[in-house]
Design a protein around this motif. Structure first.
Motif, mmCIF file in Angstrom:
data_model
loop_
_atom_site.group_PDB
_atom_site.id
_atom_site.type_symbol
_atom_site.label_atom_id
_atom_site.label_comp_id
_atom_site.label_asym_id
_atom_site.label_seq_id
_atom_site.Cartn_x
_atom_site.Cartn_y
_atom_site.Cartn_z
ATOM 1 N N UNK A 13 34.464 27.566 36.025
ATOM 2 C CA UNK A 13 34.946 28.405 34.942
ATOM 3 C C UNK A 13 34.086 28.233 33.711
ATOM 4 N N UNK A 14 34.559 28.750 32.580
ATOM 5 C CA UNK A 14 35.827 29.453 32.434
ATOM 6 C C UNK A 14 35.718 30.927 32.835
ATOM 7 N N UNK A 15 36.844 31.442 33.346
ATOM 8 C CA UNK A 15 36.938 32.835 33.767
ATOM 9 C C UNK A 15 37.917 33.572 32.856
ATOM 10 N N UNK A 16 37.722 34.891 32.760
ATOM 11 C CA UNK A 16 38.684 35.761 32.082
ATOM 12 C C UNK A 16 39.465 36.508 33.164
ATOM 13 N N UNK A 19 37.075 38.757 34.962
ATOM 14 C CA UNK A 19 36.285 38.072 35.997
ATOM 15 C C UNK A 19 37.085 37.975 37.285
ATOM 16 N N UNK A 20 38.348 37.599 37.164
ATOM 17 C CA UNK A 20 39.190 37.405 38.346
ATOM 18 C C UNK A 20 39.531 38.732 39.009
ATOM 19 N N UNK A 21 39.729 39.761 38.189
ATOM 20 C CA UNK A 21 40.045 41.084 38.722
ATOM 21 C C UNK A 21 38.874 41.605 39.564
ATOM 22 N N UNK A 22 37.654 41.252 39.151
ATOM 23 C CA UNK A 22 36.461 41.679 39.888
ATOM 24 C C UNK A 22 36.242 40.851 41.151
ATOM 25 N N UNK A 54 47.815 32.067 47.309
ATOM 26 C CA UNK A 54 47.334 33.450 47.348
ATOM 27 C C UNK A 54 46.204 33.659 46.351
ATOM 28 N N UNK A 55 46.025 34.919 45.945
ATOM 29 C CA UNK A 55 44.972 35.319 45.010
ATOM 30 C C UNK A 55 45.237 34.736 43.619
ATOM 31 N N UNK A 56 44.187 34.134 43.021
ATOM 32 C CA UNK A 56 44.314 33.625 41.650
ATOM 33 C C UNK A 56 44.640 34.776 40.707
ATOM 34 N N UNK A 57 43.942 35.914 40.862
ATOM 35 C CA UNK A 57 44.162 37.039 39.962
ATOM 36 C C UNK A 57 45.611 37.496 39.993
ATOM 37 N N UNK A 58 46.133 37.688 41.189
ATOM 38 C CA UNK A 58 47.507 38.175 41.321
ATOM 39 C C UNK A 58 48.493 37.169 40.723
ATOM 40 N N UNK A 59 48.303 35.886 41.026
ATOM 41 C CA UNK A 59 49.203 34.845 40.517
ATOM 42 C C UNK A 59 49.190 34.797 38.990
#
Length: 164
Positions: A13-16, A19-22, A54-59
Motif C-alpha cells: 500500500x497505501x491504496x485508495x 486503486x481497489x476498484x480497479x 472475499x474481495x478487499x474492495x467489496x468488503x
C-alpha cells in the motif's frame, strides 16, 4: 507453555478506493484502514484492522466503520505468506494480535482480551510490490515483529537492505 503460532504478513500500500476498484479480484487477507476521523487534527493513523476472505474492495466499500474515516482515507492490504494457504483461522489470530497490540480507534472487538501466544512478522511493500526500505509514518509504531507469549510482548523492527 501452550503452542505458539508464527504468522508472516506481506503488507502492500497505501491504496485508495479507486486503486481497489480497479483491481476487484484482490482478495483474502487482512487490511488496515488509515486516515483521520471528522474534525481530527492529529496525524493520519491506523484506525481499523480487519479481515476478509472475499474481495478487499467489496468488503471496504460495504464496511460501516470505514466511512467514519473522512480524511486521507487509505488502505494497506496484508497477505499471509506463512503458513502457506493460511485459513481464516490464521487471519483471525493475526487480526486479534494486531488489534490487541495497536488498539485501533474504530475496532471494538478483540481489544480487551489478550490473543493466543503468537508472533506476527510484518513485511512492508509499495503498491507495485517493491520492498519498502524506509518505514512510512503511518505504521512506524506498528513494529515489524510483534511477539506475545501470553505474558510479555517482544517487539522490534527489521532492517531492510539488499546484497547489491
Amino acid at each position: 507453555m501452550s503452542s505458539h503460532n508464527t504468522i508472516i504478513i506481506n503488507w502492500s500500500g497505501p491504496f485508495t478506493y479507486e486503486d481497489l476498484e480497479n483491481n476487484p479480484d484482490e482478495s483474502n487477507g487482512l487490511y488496515l484502514a488509515t486516515g483521520k476521523l471528522k474534525n481530527q487534527r492529529k496525524e493520519d493513523e491506523i484506525k481499523y484492522c480487519g479481515i476478509t476472505e472475499g474481495s478487499f474492495f467489496k468488503r471496504l466499500k460495504e464496511h460501516h466503520k470505514i466511512g467514519k474515516i473522512t480524511q486521507n482515507q487509505q488502505f494497506w492490504l496484508g497477505k499471509v505468506i506463512f503458513p502457506e494457504n493460511a485459513s481464516r483461522h490464521y487471519l483471525e489470530i493475526a487480526e486479534s494480535l494486531i488489534i490487541y497490540f495497536w488498539q485501533p480507534e474504530l475496532n471494538t472487538r478483540k481489544k480487551v482480551f489478550p490473543p493466543k501466544p503468537t508472533t506476527v512478522i510484518n513485511y512492508w511493500f509499495k503498491k507495485n510490490g517493491e520492498p519498502r526500505f524506509n518505514q512510512k509514518a503511518i505504521y512506524k509504531d506498528l513494529d515489524d515483529v510483534l511477539s506475545w507469549d501470553g505474558d510479555l510482548w517482544r517487539t522490534g523492527n527489521l532492517t531492510v537492505y539488499s546484497n547489491d
